[in-house]
Every structure is written in C-alpha cells, then in structure tokens.
Scaffold this motif. Sequence first.
Motif, PDB file in Angstrom:
ATOM      1  N   LEU A  26      64.468  77.796  85.094  1.00  0.00           N
ATOM      2  CA  LEU A  26      63.415  77.854  86.107  1.00  0.00           C
ATOM      3  C   LEU A  26      62.073  78.200  85.475  1.00  0.00           C
ATOM      4  N   ALA A  27      62.077  79.169  84.579  1.00  0.00           N
ATOM      5  CA  ALA A  27      60.843  79.574  83.901  1.00  0.00           C
ATOM      6  C   ALA A  27      60.298  78.435  83.043  1.00  0.00           C
ATOM      7  N   GLU A  28      61.180  77.648  82.454  1.00  0.00           N
ATOM      8  CA  GLU A  28      60.740  76.522  81.635  1.00  0.00           C
ATOM      9  C   GLU A  28      60.036  75.475  82.502  1.00  0.00           C
ATOM     10  N   LEU A  29      60.520  75.250  83.700  1.00  0.00           N
ATOM     11  CA  LEU A  29      59.837  74.320  84.609  1.00  0.00           C
ATOM     12  C   LEU A  29      58.410  74.795  84.882  1.00  0.00           C
ATOM     13  N   GLU A  30      58.240  76.090  85.075  1.00  0.00           N
ATOM     14  CA  GLU A  30      56.897  76.630  85.299  1.00  0.00           C
ATOM     15  C   GLU A  30      56.022  76.425  84.069  1.00  0.00           C
ATOM     16  N   ARG A  31      56.579  76.623  82.886  1.00  0.00           N
ATOM     17  CA  ARG A  31      55.785  76.435  81.660  1.00  0.00           C
ATOM     18  C   ARG A  31      55.365  74.978  81.490  1.00  0.00           C
ATOM     19  N   GLN A  32      56.148  74.061  82.055  1.00  0.00           N
ATOM     20  CA  GLN A  32      55.795  72.640  81.991  1.00  0.00           C
ATOM     21  C   GLN A  32      54.724  72.267  83.021  1.00  0.00           C
ATOM     22  N   GLY A  33      54.338  73.226  83.847  1.00  0.00           N
ATOM     23  CA  GLY A  33      53.281  72.983  84.823  1.00  0.00           C
ATOM     24  C   GLY A  33      53.770  72.694  86.227  1.00  0.00           C
ATOM     25  N   HIS A  34      55.074  72.734  86.447  1.00  0.00           N
ATOM     26  CA  HIS A  34      55.618  72.502  87.785  1.00  0.00           C
ATOM     27  C   HIS A  34      55.521  73.777  88.625  1.00  0.00           C
ATOM     28  N   GLN A  35      55.506  73.586  89.944  1.00  0.00           N
ATOM     29  CA  GLN A  35      55.596  74.696  90.880  1.00  0.00           C
ATOM     30  C   GLN A  35      57.050  74.787  91.345  1.00  0.00           C
ATOM     31  N   ILE A  36      57.652  75.962  91.232  1.00  0.00           N
ATOM     32  CA  ILE A  36      59.019  76.106  91.696  1.00  0.00           C
ATOM     33  C   ILE A  36      59.040  76.942  92.972  1.00  0.00           C
ATOM     34  N   GLY A  37      60.070  76.717  93.772  1.00  0.00           N
ATOM     35  CA  GLY A  37      60.232  77.473  95.003  1.00  0.00           C
ATOM     36  C   GLY A  37      61.687  77.472  95.415  1.00  0.00           C
ATOM     37  N   PHE A  38      61.986  78.248  96.434  1.00  0.00           N
ATOM     38  CA  PHE A  38      63.359  78.432  96.876  1.00  0.00           C
ATOM     39  C   PHE A  38      63.412  78.252  98.392  1.00  0.00           C
ATOM     40  N   HIS A  49      66.726  90.078  95.194  1.00  0.00           N
ATOM     41  CA  HIS A  49      67.552  90.752  94.188  1.00  0.00           C
ATOM     42  C   HIS A  49      68.285  89.780  93.278  1.00  0.00           C
ATOM     43  N   LEU A  50      68.342  88.506  93.651  1.00  0.00           N
ATOM     44  CA  LEU A  50      69.014  87.502  92.825  1.00  0.00           C
ATOM     45  C   LEU A  50      68.155  87.037  91.663  1.00  0.00           C
ATOM     46  N   LEU A  51      66.850  87.266  91.744  1.00  0.00           N
ATOM     47  CA  LEU A  51      65.900  86.686  90.798  1.00  0.00           C
ATOM     48  C   LEU A  51      65.125  87.761  90.052  1.00  0.00           C
ATOM     49  N   ASP A  52      64.748  87.431  88.835  1.00  0.00           N
ATOM     50  CA  ASP A  52      63.885  88.318  88.058  1.00  0.00           C
ATOM     51  C   ASP A  52      62.570  88.538  88.818  1.00  0.00           C
ATOM     52  N   PRO A  53      62.005  89.741  88.764  1.00  0.00           N
ATOM     53  CA  PRO A  53      60.753  90.007  89.483  1.00  0.00           C
ATOM     54  C   PRO A  53      59.615  89.045  89.150  1.00  0.00           C
ATOM     55  N   SER A  54      59.671  88.385  88.000  1.00  0.00           N
ATOM     56  CA  SER A  54      58.617  87.432  87.647  1.00  0.00           C
ATOM     57  C   SER A  54      58.551  86.259  88.612  1.00  0.00           C
ATOM     58  N   PHE A  55      59.608  86.030  89.388  1.00  0.00           N
ATOM     59  CA  PHE A  55      59.624  84.939  90.366  1.00  0.00           C
ATOM     60  C   PHE A  55      59.252  85.395  91.772  1.00  0.00           C
ATOM     61  N   HIS A  56      59.105  86.683  91.997  1.00  0.00           N
ATOM     62  CA  HIS A  56      59.003  87.205  93.361  1.00  0.00           C
ATOM     63  C   HIS A  56      57.728  86.823  94.095  1.00  0.00           C
ATOM     64  N   ASP A  57      56.688  86.418  93.379  1.00  0.00           N
ATOM     65  CA  ASP A  57      55.450  86.004  94.034  1.00  0.00           C
ATOM     66  C   ASP A  57      55.413  84.509  94.325  1.00  0.00           C
ATOM     67  N   GLY A  58      56.500  83.814  94.032  1.00  0.00           N
ATOM     68  CA  GLY A  58      56.538  82.376  94.243  1.00  0.00           C
ATOM     69  C   GLY A  58      56.739  82.008  95.709  1.00  0.00           C
ATOM     70  N   LEU A  59      57.069  80.752  95.938  1.00  0.00           N
ATOM     71  CA  LEU A  59      57.266  80.227  97.286  1.00  0.00           C
ATOM     72  C   LEU A  59      58.720  80.434  97.706  1.00  0.00           C
ATOM     73  N   PHE A  60      58.920  81.062  98.862  1.00  0.00           N
ATOM     74  CA  PHE A  60      60.251  81.284  99.422  1.00  0.00           C
ATOM     75  C   PHE A  60      60.258  80.790 100.866  1.00  0.00           C
ATOM     76  N   VAL A  61      61.054  79.779 101.126  1.00  0.00           N
ATOM     77  CA  VAL A  61      61.319  79.332 102.492  1.00  0.00           C
ATOM     78  C   VAL A  61      62.649  79.945 102.885  1.00  0.00           C
ATOM     79  N   GLY A  62      62.654  80.836 103.865  1.00  0.00           N
ATOM     80  CA  GLY A  62      63.861  81.541 104.258  1.00  0.00           C
ATOM     81  C   GLY A  62      64.336  81.175 105.644  1.00  0.00           C
ATOM     82  N   SER A  63      65.557  81.593 105.953  1.00  0.00           N
ATOM     83  CA  SER A  63      66.145  81.366 107.281  1.00  0.00           C
ATOM     84  C   SER A  63      66.073  79.906 107.695  1.00  0.00           C
TER      85      SER A  63
END
Length: 256
Positions: A26-38, A49-63
């Motif tokens: 996932l981090a490699e995708l970000e380094r390639q310039g992509h935007q990742i989300g869940f 809690h499933l993800l490293d805190p470095s991902f916590h400010d990303g896009l999360f679509v929940g519920s």
Amino acid sequence: MHFIFDIDGTICFNGSSISPAIQRALAELERQGHQIGFASARPYRDILHLLDPSFHDGLFVGSNGAMTYHRGELTAISPLADDTLQQLFALAEQHAASYLVDLAWHYHYQGEPDHPFMALVDPQRRARHVPRGEIHQPVKLLVTECADGDGLKQALSSRDDIHIHHHSDQQIVDITAAGVSKMSALRRHGIEAEQLVCFGNDSNDLSMFAAARHSVLIGGHPQLLRHATEQLERGEDIETRLIGAMRRLGERYAVQ
C-alpha cells in the motif's frame, strides 16, 4: 489513480490484522503517486487498528458508504431517518433480532454481550456504547442474530427508504439509508470511475466493480465476477498474488 480497497476478505484475511507485507505494498502505491483509500462495511473507528498510523489520515469510506472520513475528519454522512430507525427497532423486537447501530463514531448495541461479532466492534475502546435515547445520526443498523430471519427479511423487502447489504460469509444483514453505496460515497468525494482501481470480494463491492476502470476480485463471488477485470482465486498464496497485482497495477497506471 485512486486505489480503493475493501477490508475483510480482500486485504484482511483473519478479521483482526492486515499483514506488514500488504501494508508495505500500500505504501509503495503512494510512493508511485497513487491515492489509496479503504471502503468497508466496518465504520471508520473499527478499521484504524488494522493499519499503521501512517495511513490514518487517508480516505476511509465506512459502513458500506454511509460515512466518509478524510484526514481524520468526518466529511460526509448519510444517516437513517429517525422515523425509519424507530420502525426498524420495532421490527427487530417483533422478530426477536439483536442488532448493532453504528453512529458517526459511537455505537448502540441490543443483544447478548458475548456475541462473537462484538469482538470486532471497537476493539481499542475508542468509542462509547450509547443508550438508545442518545442515538444521533445513525448510519447503519446491523442485524447480528434473528430468531425469525425469514419474517424479518420479508418485512424489510418492501421498504424503499433503506438499502440492505448482505454478506455471503456471515448470517448478518447491514441496513443503511436508501441510495447508500461505496461508489456513491467515492463520487461524493470527487472520485470518478475512470480514476478508480478497486479490490473487493463481496456483494457490497458491486457498486465499485460496476463502475471502476479496473477491478480485482478476491475469490469468486458470482455478482462481482460479471464485472471484474481480473480475478484472484483464494488459496494459500493469495497474499503473494494480491501483492503482485497491486505492484503490477501500480506500475501500469503510474505512467498514465
């Protein structure tokens, strides 16, 4: 490109962790310039809690699309109407159902406290179990168990104010407001189909698969299979093949 990942059964295979190797991909995708989300059936608080805190400010679509968090802040919410929720409560009582109501952050639960599903709810005690009278902006009602499942399903089937999300590997039904889906939430966030590469495994990913430029199916769900660009069948090496697909697609779309 926007790379959007379902959680359970797609990048989380045991319900409680996402492997370091997948997180490095996932981090490699970000380094390639992509935007990742869940994009998950889980609410935002139960993904963190499933993800490293470095991902916590990303896009999360929940519920299943009823809430969107970005940079740690709630940016969109599609709650159930108050009268709809009260009618769902009445149906749950009539058909002897236990249920979990997710709010933007907190939750309400009516059922046996030792139900296995509750082990997945707020495992880090980030939220509060609110009483029924304090429910505000409920985004999802999840039926955890029901003595009269067929009767409840029939009662729900005629309603046009809700959307029912089924999960093939669990006897669980998610109920959100009508019109809620993962893809509708992504579009509200400004992500269009041509920008989207998605990974998923179950029927709640169908809206993404029907729209995405490239979709990767984990497993063999028949509804998704009709729309999938490619399929990764389950097996002992699924994590290796998943990471391989992430790297291959990251390279392919990085040059465009």
